[in-house]
Scaffold this active site. Sequence first.
Site, PDB file in Angstrom:
ATOM      1  N   LYS A 279      20.073 -26.396 -33.274  1.00 56.75           N
ATOM      2  CA  LYS A 279      19.909 -25.801 -34.602  1.00 56.75           C
ATOM      3  C   LYS A 279      19.655 -24.302 -34.478  1.00 56.75           C
ATOM      4  O   LYS A 279      19.166 -23.843 -33.456  1.00 56.75           O
ATOM      5  CB  LYS A 279      18.692 -26.434 -35.293  1.00 56.75           C
ATOM      6  CG  LYS A 279      18.867 -27.866 -35.742  1.00 56.75           C
ATOM      7  CD  LYS A 279      17.582 -28.406 -36.365  1.00 56.75           C
ATOM      8  CE  LYS A 279      17.719 -29.862 -36.788  1.00 56.75           C
ATOM      9  NZ  LYS A 279      18.641 -30.080 -37.908  1.00 56.75           N
ATOM     10  N   ARG A 354      19.973 -41.306 -37.407  1.00 61.78           N
ATOM     11  CA  ARG A 354      20.701 -42.544 -37.693  1.00 61.78           C
ATOM     12  C   ARG A 354      20.900 -43.388 -36.442  1.00 61.78           C
ATOM     13  O   ARG A 354      21.003 -44.610 -36.517  1.00 61.78           O
ATOM     14  CB  ARG A 354      22.031 -42.206 -38.387  1.00 61.78           C
ATOM     15  CG  ARG A 354      22.954 -41.362 -37.560  1.00 61.78           C
ATOM     16  CD  ARG A 354      24.005 -40.673 -38.408  1.00 61.78           C
ATOM     17  NE  ARG A 354      23.477 -39.524 -39.141  1.00 61.78           N
ATOM     18  CZ  ARG A 354      24.198 -38.759 -39.961  1.00 61.78           C
ATOM     19  NH1 ARG A 354      25.480 -39.018 -40.179  1.00 61.78           N
ATOM     20  NH2 ARG A 354      23.647 -37.736 -40.581  1.00 61.78           N
TER      21      ARG A 354
HETATM   22  N1  BES Z   1      16.247 -33.971 -39.190  1.00 60.53           N
HETATM   23  C1  BES Z   1      17.508 -33.515 -39.660  1.00 60.53           C
HETATM   24  C2  BES Z   1      17.611 -33.513 -41.179  1.00 60.53           C
HETATM   25  C3  BES Z   1      16.790 -32.504 -41.911  1.00 60.53           C
HETATM   26  C4  BES Z   1      17.287 -31.250 -42.146  1.00 60.53           C
HETATM   27  C5  BES Z   1      15.570 -32.839 -42.431  1.00 60.53           C
HETATM   28  C6  BES Z   1      16.558 -30.327 -42.870  1.00 60.53           C
HETATM   29  C7  BES Z   1      14.840 -31.927 -43.150  1.00 60.53           C
HETATM   30  C8  BES Z   1      15.336 -30.679 -43.388  1.00 60.53           C
HETATM   31  C9  BES Z   1      18.626 -34.402 -39.136  1.00 60.53           C
HETATM   32  O1  BES Z   1      18.427 -34.990 -37.909  1.00 60.53           O
HETATM   33  C10 BES Z   1      19.831 -33.543 -39.038  1.00 60.53           C
HETATM   34  O2  BES Z   1      19.796 -32.609 -38.266  1.00 60.53           O
HETATM   35  N2  BES Z   1      20.866 -33.844 -39.825  1.00 60.53           N
HETATM   36  C11 BES Z   1      22.022 -33.056 -39.840  1.00 60.53           C
HETATM   37  C12 BES Z   1      23.200 -33.982 -39.911  1.00 60.53           C
HETATM   38  C13 BES Z   1      24.526 -33.318 -39.679  1.00 60.53           C
HETATM   39  C14 BES Z   1      24.626 -32.878 -38.242  1.00 60.53           C
HETATM   40  C15 BES Z   1      25.623 -34.290 -40.001  1.00 60.53           C
HETATM   41  C16 BES Z   1      21.972 -32.159 -41.081  1.00 60.53           C
HETATM   42  O3  BES Z   1      21.454 -32.596 -42.113  1.00 60.53           O
HETATM   43  O4  BES Z   1      22.380 -31.020 -40.984  1.00 60.53           O
HETATM   44 ZN    ZN Z   2      19.033 -33.678 -36.309  1.00 63.29          ZN
END
Ligand code: BES
Ligand code: ZN
Length: 499
Positions: A279, A354
């Site tokens: 990230k 997931r």
């Molecule tokens: N933990 C994150 C989701 C999240 C993002 C929670 C911002 C709270 C605030 C999750 O594991 C994630 O990174 N999801 C990705 C999925 C994508 C790669 C398809 C997302 O939401 O960007």
């Molecule tokens: Zn994630």
Amino acid sequence: MIKVTRKTPESYRGDMVVFFDTEEPGTGAELPAGLRQRLERARKVGDFKGKEGETLLLYPEADWGFTADRILVVGLGKPVAGDGEAGIRRRESLRKAGGTSSATALKLKVQQLFVALPTGTVLPADEEAEALVEGLVLGSYRFDRYKSAEKDNDRPRKIKEIALWAGTTSVRRGVNRGRVAAEAACAARDMANEPANKWTVVSFARYGEQLAERYGLSCRVFAVAELAGLGMGGIIGVGSGSADTPRLVAVEYITDRKAPTLLLVGKGITFDSGGICIKPSAGMEEMKYDMCGGAAVLAAMQAVAEERPVGLNVVALVPAAENLPGPAALKPGDVIHLYGGKTVEVVNTDAEGRLILADALAFGIDKYKPVAVVDIATLTGAVVVALGHHRTGLFANDDTLAERLKKAGDRSGELLWQLPLGEEYTKMLKSEVADLKNIGDRSAGSITAAAFLQEFVGEVPWAHLDIAGTAWNYTEKSYVPKGPSGNGVRTLVELVRGW
Ligand code: BES
Ligand code: ZN
Ligand code: ZN
């Protein structure tokens, strides 16, 4: 500590007595004469209107007959009347007023409170007490563990005693329900507030074991070797980039093997760096909250254990891992085997929640044969785009379960909004090399995440709560602090109570 008292407000010797009043004078509480006159004057000059969040602090005159040092009058907003919806509004108004009372007490560094339960018309007294106590307890939450003590501070900011005065002691049941649910939410906030170097995978295991010991539940912790034996390649894969090895924590409240079982599953990513699909660094510190789902189900178990419902079993599962890039980390394109044998192409290592949830859901359904399953997770950034920080995303393969959850959410002031599932979305997860891939395209991100989970629950009634927008930075309210909200805990507790 909260107790129900029969002493009169006048005879209370503590720091502060709290009364409530609405925007229509006289509909909030019966006030002693001296105080009522003062309040009328304050209303006349417009200093107190009874609005939500409003407070009036008074220092009682000798002839009012009070022994406490301070009197606080807290606004309840417009009086609530009617049925159904009105009960929901009244509960929220009481929670907010409770939160405002606690916040004022903390600000004044007042440690003993005497709280006069207002007389409402839409809810029975014990439900009024329940909501007010929730607000008082939730609103007195602070996390200052890592702050050095302030200098020249005579009293710490901590409420030590709350005496609730209701004229009758028949409110005890409500007081207990409110306290138990709110303390559980505060327990979840505590877990979430711990940074990722303090709250690790092992912390989840230890917490589960301590819960089990304290309340006579059972706790099983599955380490990597056992997870491998069971075929849980999702939990193992996601955890493989971290020195902190992954685990699956199971906490069981079993009353009767023949009784129906409710299964709760919570995402326990102690830190989500994104893994190899790392990230951006701005805001990454917030990803210590990626364990809020796991915290919610353990906290809900604490409430269940305190209330000990009969004729129902409740099991909490927390797949726990730290998602970091490392020499053994999952890479984009890797194929992993999840519990039950399905293969997944990991296209994005940041869609890790997931993967661990799928293992836990499939395993939990196979092992416990639940009548219903609810998972709760900070699953997608997309749900924040869709609903902001004001509603939790709800997905379900069963309308009855969805309705039950919506009702529980309404009652607890943790609102849910249902989004669809469907074949169109499931198709977006088709992979060229495996049974499915772990992301769709850029569209409908929360739905495809839920559709992924759906592939692992079969026909069992299942619902998924995406709390990515509500687990922290939740709608500003007097009883919700900045930082983690504990959202979802009281909804789950309410669901169990109503089962
Ligand atoms: N933990 C994150 C989701 C999240 C993002 C929670 C911002 C709270 C605030 C999750 O594991 C994630 O990174 N999801 C990705 C999925 C994508 C790669 C398809 C997302 O939401 O960007
Ligand atoms: Zn994630
Ligand atoms: Zn995550």
